[in-house]
Design a protein around this motif. Structure first.
Motif, PDB file in Angstrom:
ATOM      1  N   UNK A  10       0.829  -1.213   0.000  1.00  0.00           N
ATOM      2  CA  UNK A  10       0.000   0.000   0.000  1.00  0.00           C
ATOM      3  C   UNK A  10       0.856   1.254   0.000  1.00  0.00           C
ATOM      4  N   UNK A  11       0.528   2.142  -0.884  1.00  0.00           N
ATOM      5  CA  UNK A  11       1.209   3.431  -0.906  1.00  0.00           C
ATOM      6  C   UNK A  11       2.488   3.462  -1.699  1.00  0.00           C
ATOM      7  N   UNK A  12       2.987   2.293  -2.060  1.00  0.00           N
ATOM      8  CA  UNK A  12       4.295   2.294  -2.707  1.00  0.00           C
ATOM      9  C   UNK A  12       4.227   2.863  -4.108  1.00  0.00           C
ATOM     10  N   UNK A  13       3.147   2.507  -4.801  1.00  0.00           N
ATOM     11  CA  UNK A  13       3.053   2.992  -6.169  1.00  0.00           C
ATOM     12  C   UNK A  13       2.983   4.514  -6.186  1.00  0.00           C
ATOM     13  N   UNK A  41      14.156  10.901   1.473  1.00  0.00           N
ATOM     14  CA  UNK A  41      14.686   9.812   2.306  1.00  0.00           C
ATOM     15  C   UNK A  41      14.048   8.487   1.905  1.00  0.00           C
ATOM     16  N   UNK A  42      14.188   8.205   0.620  1.00  0.00           N
ATOM     17  CA  UNK A  42      13.472   7.060   0.075  1.00  0.00           C
ATOM     18  C   UNK A  42      13.977   5.748   0.639  1.00  0.00           C
ATOM     19  N   UNK A  43      15.195   5.756   1.165  1.00  0.00           N
ATOM     20  CA  UNK A  43      15.715   4.484   1.656  1.00  0.00           C
ATOM     21  C   UNK A  43      14.937   4.008   2.878  1.00  0.00           C
ATOM     22  N   UNK A  44      14.145   4.897   3.478  1.00  0.00           N
ATOM     23  CA  UNK A  44      13.367   4.466   4.640  1.00  0.00           C
ATOM     24  C   UNK A  44      12.141   3.668   4.257  1.00  0.00           C
ATOM     25  N   UNK A  45      11.940   3.467   2.963  1.00  0.00           N
ATOM     26  CA  UNK A  45      10.736   2.751   2.564  1.00  0.00           C
ATOM     27  C   UNK A  45      10.730   1.313   3.070  1.00  0.00           C
TER      28      UNK A  45
END
Lengths: 307, 346
Positions: free
Chosen positions: B5-8, B37-41
Motif C-alpha cells: 500500500x502506498x508504494x506505487x 529519504x526514500x531508503x526508509x521505505x
C-alpha cells in the motif's frame, strides 16, 4: 557515485519510522504497526513462520563439498508447486501445496522420488485380530507406478518391473472416440530431464501415483541459476515451502499422534475413532493380548506426518 | 501478489519529480531521493519472512517502469530507482531484480542508447547493477501467485509517464516513405514507358497527385509536433492548476482522511484541470489551426486512397464529436481532433 549517497549519514534504527516521513508507504505502515501494537500482546514470529523462513532460506548460498557436484553456470532453475490431494473438505478452496526447486538437468525420476505424499505410507488391511503383525510393506513399495503428464505426453516410471503404464487407460480412452484431445503419447520417465520437457508456466499438470492419488503440479518460475543460489546438486530437488497440517491426536490421551483408526467399535464413542498405539492396545486388548469387543482396526498414517 | 500500500504513489511521485526536473543526471535523482529519504521505505520493524516478500514486491514494481512503453526519461529514472532500492534493501542476502527473457533485448538496446547519447552515468549505474549480480534472468516477468483472487487488480500507471504513442510515426517511418518514393518513381516511369510521349505520362493516366509522398511526410511531421505541444501544454496546465486546487484538495483529504475521499479529490482535481486546460489549449490550438490552415490549404483538397488514413483522422472526428464531448469531463485527455473543441461549450 557510490551508494553512500543513498544511505543515511547518521545512525538510524530501521525499526523506527520517523514522524515526519514524506512517503505514503511509511505513513500507512506506521498506522498498521500502531494497530498491531494495540492488539497483539506478544509480537514475535510463531513457529510456523520461523519454519517457513528457515525452509526458504536454509539452502541459500550453499556450496557442495565435492566440486563436481556444483550446478553449472547456464543451469535452469524451475520452481514447481505440487499440490496435495484433497483429503479434507476445507482444502477445496485454498489448496495446500509444497514448493520445490528443480534443476533443468535433473531427471524426472529424481523429482518423483522427492515427492512425499501420505498415501505412499498407507498400509492396507484390517488388523484387529493381529495388531502386532501389521506388515512392514507400505504402499510405496507395493505400488510403484507413477506418471507425470506434461503437454500431452505421459512420462511413466518404468524403472522397476512392477511398474505399470498407468497412462495406458487414459490414452486408450482418448483414442476410442474423437474426444478432442490431440495425440497423447507415453514415454519413459527415466529417459528425460527437465530440459527436454516442453512446459508452460502457470498451467496445471498432473502427477499420479498409487493408481489414483493425483497431484496437480504447476510450474511458477523458470530462471537461470544465480551466484547466490544453492549450488549443491545433491540438495536438489529442494523443498522450500511446505504446508503445515495439523496432526490428529489420539482420542484418549490427546497427546500422541494417532496411529490406529477403528470403525464399528463398540468401545469407542465415535466412528471413526483415532488412537495412539499405547491407548489402542490398552483399550482393546487385555493383558494376554486377546481382542476385547467387536471392532475393525486399520493402521493410520496422519497427513501431518511430514511436518 | 497484492501490492504494497502506498508504494506505487511514492514511486510515481519520485519519478514525476524526476521528469519535471527534465534531466537524466544521476546527481539530480540522488538529490530527489535524499530529499524524500526514500531508503526508509523498507523501515518499520518487519520480520525476515515478510521483509523478503516486501522487497520482492518493491523491486517488481520499480522494474515495471524500466521497460517500454515508458518515456526515455522515466526509464532512466526507473534505472536509478532500481539501483537505489537494490542497494538500500535490508534483506540479507539481497533480493534480486527479475528481468524476463523477452525484455532483455530491449534493455540491451536501451543501454546502447544510453552510451550513444553519452549518458555515461546511467550506463555506469547499469553496469554496476550487472556486476553486483542484481538480476535474475527469468522466463516470465512476474512471479506467479497461486491464490484465486477475488478481484483482478488493474494497474493503472500514470499516462504522463508513457511515451506518447506514436502510431502514426511507427507506421509512416523513413523506410516506408523511401519505399513509397521508389514505387512512385517506378510507377511514373512505367506510365511514361507505355504512353506515346516518352518523357511524360499521358494525361489520361494521371490518377494520383504526383507529390503525395512529400505531403504524407509533412503531415506526419505536423502530427508529431502537435503531439509534443499537447504534452507540454498538459504538463504546464497541471502545474498551474495544482496550486489553485491544492487547497481544495487538502481540505477534502483532511476532513475524511480516507482513501475514498482522496480518490474523489483526485477525480475532481483532474476534471478541473481538464476544463481549465481545454480553454487554454483551445486558445493555442486556434492559433495553430490558422497557421496550419494557411500552410496546408492546398493539401486539404486531396482525396487519394493513400491519404485515406490521414484524411480519416480529420473527418471522422466530426462524427465522433458528440462522444468525445461526453468523455472530456471524465478523462484527462483532450480528443485529438481540432474540430471537436470548436464545437464544445466548456
Amino acid at each position: 557515485s557510490t551508494d553512500m549517497l543513498m544511505s543515511s549519514d547518521k545512525e538510524e534504527d530501521p525499526d523506527v519510522i520517523s514522524e515526519d516521513s514524506s512517503l505514503l508507504t511509511l505513513r500507512i505502515r506506521k498506522k498498521a504497526l500502531e494497530r498491531r501494537e494495540e492488539t497483539i500482546i506478544v509480537d514475535r514470529a510463531c513457529r510456523q513462520e520461523t519454519l517457513a523462513y528457515e525452509m526458504e532460506s536454509h539452502a541459500i548460498g550453499k556450496r557442495p563439498d565435492n566440486p563436481t557436484d556444483t550446478a553449472e553456470e547456464g543451469e535452469l532453475l524451475l520452481t514447481l508447486n505440487i499440490f496435495y490431494p484433497v483429503i479434507f473438505q476445507k482444502h477445496k478452496d485454498h489448496k495446500p501445496y509444497q514448493t520445490v526447486l528443480v534443476l533443468g538437468s535433473q531427471k524426472l525420476t529424481e523429482l518423483r522420488d522427492s515427492i512425499s505424499c501420505v498415501s505412499d505410507l498407507q498400509i492396507g488391511g484390517e488388523f484387529s485380530s493381529q495388531p502386532d503383525q501389521a506388515p512392514e510393506h507400505i504402499s510405496k513399495d507395493l505400488y510403484k507406478s507413477a506418471f507425470f503428464y506434461f503437454e500431452g505426453i505421459f512420462y511413466n516410471d518404468r524403472r522397476y518391473p512392477e511398474c505399470r503404464d498407468l497412462s495406458r487407460t487414459i490414452i486408450e480412452w482418448s483414442e476410442s472416440h474423437d474426444r478432442g484431445y490431440g495425440n497423447l503419447q507415453s514415454v519413459k520417465m527415466e529417459d528425460y530431464v527437465f530440459n527436454d520437457v516442453s512446459l508452460k508456466i502457470g498451467f496445471p499438470y498432473l502427477f499420479c501415483h498409487q493408481g489414483n492419488c493425483e497431484h496437480i503440479i504447476i510450474i511458477t518460475d523458470i530462471r537461470l541459476i544465480h551466484h547466490d543460489d544453492c549450488l549443491d546438486r545433491n540438495l536438489y530437488p529442494l523443498l522450500i515451502k511446505k504446508h503445515w497440517l495439523c496432526t490428529r491426536k489420539c482420542f484418549v490421551c490427546k497427546m500422541y499422534t494417532a496411529r490406529w483408526v477403528t470403525n464399528r467399535d463398540s468401545l469407542a464413542p465415535e466412528d471413526p475413532c483415532f488412537f495412539c498405539d499405547v491407548c489402542f492396545r490398552m483399550l482393546h486388548y487385555d493383558a494376554e493380548g486377546n481382542k476385547l469387543g467387536e471392532f475393525l482396526a486399520y493402521p493410520y498414517v496422519d497427513p501431518g506426518i511430514f511436518n | 501478489m497484492s501490492s504494497v500500500p502506498g508504494l506505487q504513489a511514492d514511486c510515481e511521485e519520485l519519478l514525476g519529480a524526476f521528469q519535471q526536473a527534465d534531466t537524466v543526471r544521476f546527481e539530480r535523482f540522488a538529490e530527489l531521493w535524499r530529499e524524500r529519504r526514500f531508503h526508509t521505505v523498507f523501515y518499520g520493524r518487519i520480520r525476515a519472512l515478510e521483509r523478503n516478500k516486501l522487497t520482492k514486491k518493491t523491486l517488481e514494481l520499480a522494474q515495471q517502469y524500466f521497460l517500454p512503453p515508458y518515456a526515455f526519461q522515466i526509464r532512466v529514472g526507473a534505472l536509478y530507482l532500481l539501483y537505489g532500492l537494490y542497494n538500500t534493501q535490508l534483506c540479507q542476502p539481497k533480493q534480486k531484480i527479475r528481468i524476463a527473457l523477452k525484455d532483455w533485448p530491449e534493455i540491451q538496446k536501451f543501454q546502447q542508447d544510453l552510451i550513444d547519447s553519452q549518458h555515461y552515468d546511467a550506463a555506469y549505474i547499469f553496469r554496476r547493477l550487472r556486476l553486483a549480480r542484481a538480476f535474475h534472468f527469468t522466463a516470465m516477468p512476474k512471479l506467479l501467485n497461486y491464490r484465486t483472487k477475488k478481484k483482478i487488480e488493474e494497474n493503472e500507471f500514470k499516462e504522463e509517464f508513457k511515451d506518447p504513442s506514436n502510431r502514426v510515426n511507427s507506421l509512416i517511418t523513413n523506410d516506408v516513405l523511401e519505399e513509397l518514393m521508389n514505387i512512385h518513381d517506378h510507377y511514373q516511369k512505367m506510365k511514361c514507358f507505355i504512353s506515346a510521349d516518352k518523357s511524360q505520362p499521358d494525361k489520361a493516366l494521371s490518377l494520383i497527385k504526383d507529390d503525395f509522398v512529400v505531403t504524407l511526410k509533412d503531415i506526419t511531421l505536423e502530427h508529431q509536433e502537435w503531439q509534443q505541444n499537447r504534452m507540454k501544454l498538459f504538463l504546464n496546465a497541471k502545474e498551474t492548476d495544482e496550486t489553485e486546487n491544492k487547497k481544495k484538495d487538502e481540505t477534502l483529504l483532511q476532513s475524511e482522511g480516507s482513501e475514498r475521499a482522496s480518490a474523489l479529490a483526485r477525480i475532481k482535481y483532474r476534471s478541473y484541470s481538464a476544463v481549465a486546460e481545454a480553454s487554454k489549449s483551445r486558445r493555442h490550438r486556434q492559433v495553430k489551426l490558422e497557421s496550419s490552415e494557411s500552410g496546408k490549404s492546398p493539401s486539404r483538397s486531396r482525396k487519394t486512397s493513400r491519404r485515406a488514413q490521414a484524411a480519416r483522422r480529420r473527418d471522422s472526428p466530426e462524427v465522433r464529436g458528440e462522444t468525445e464531448l461526453a468523455k472530456e469531463t471524465v478523462t484527462r485527455h483532450i480528443g485529438m481532433p481540432v474540430i471537436v473543441e470548436e464545437n464544445s461549450d466548456e
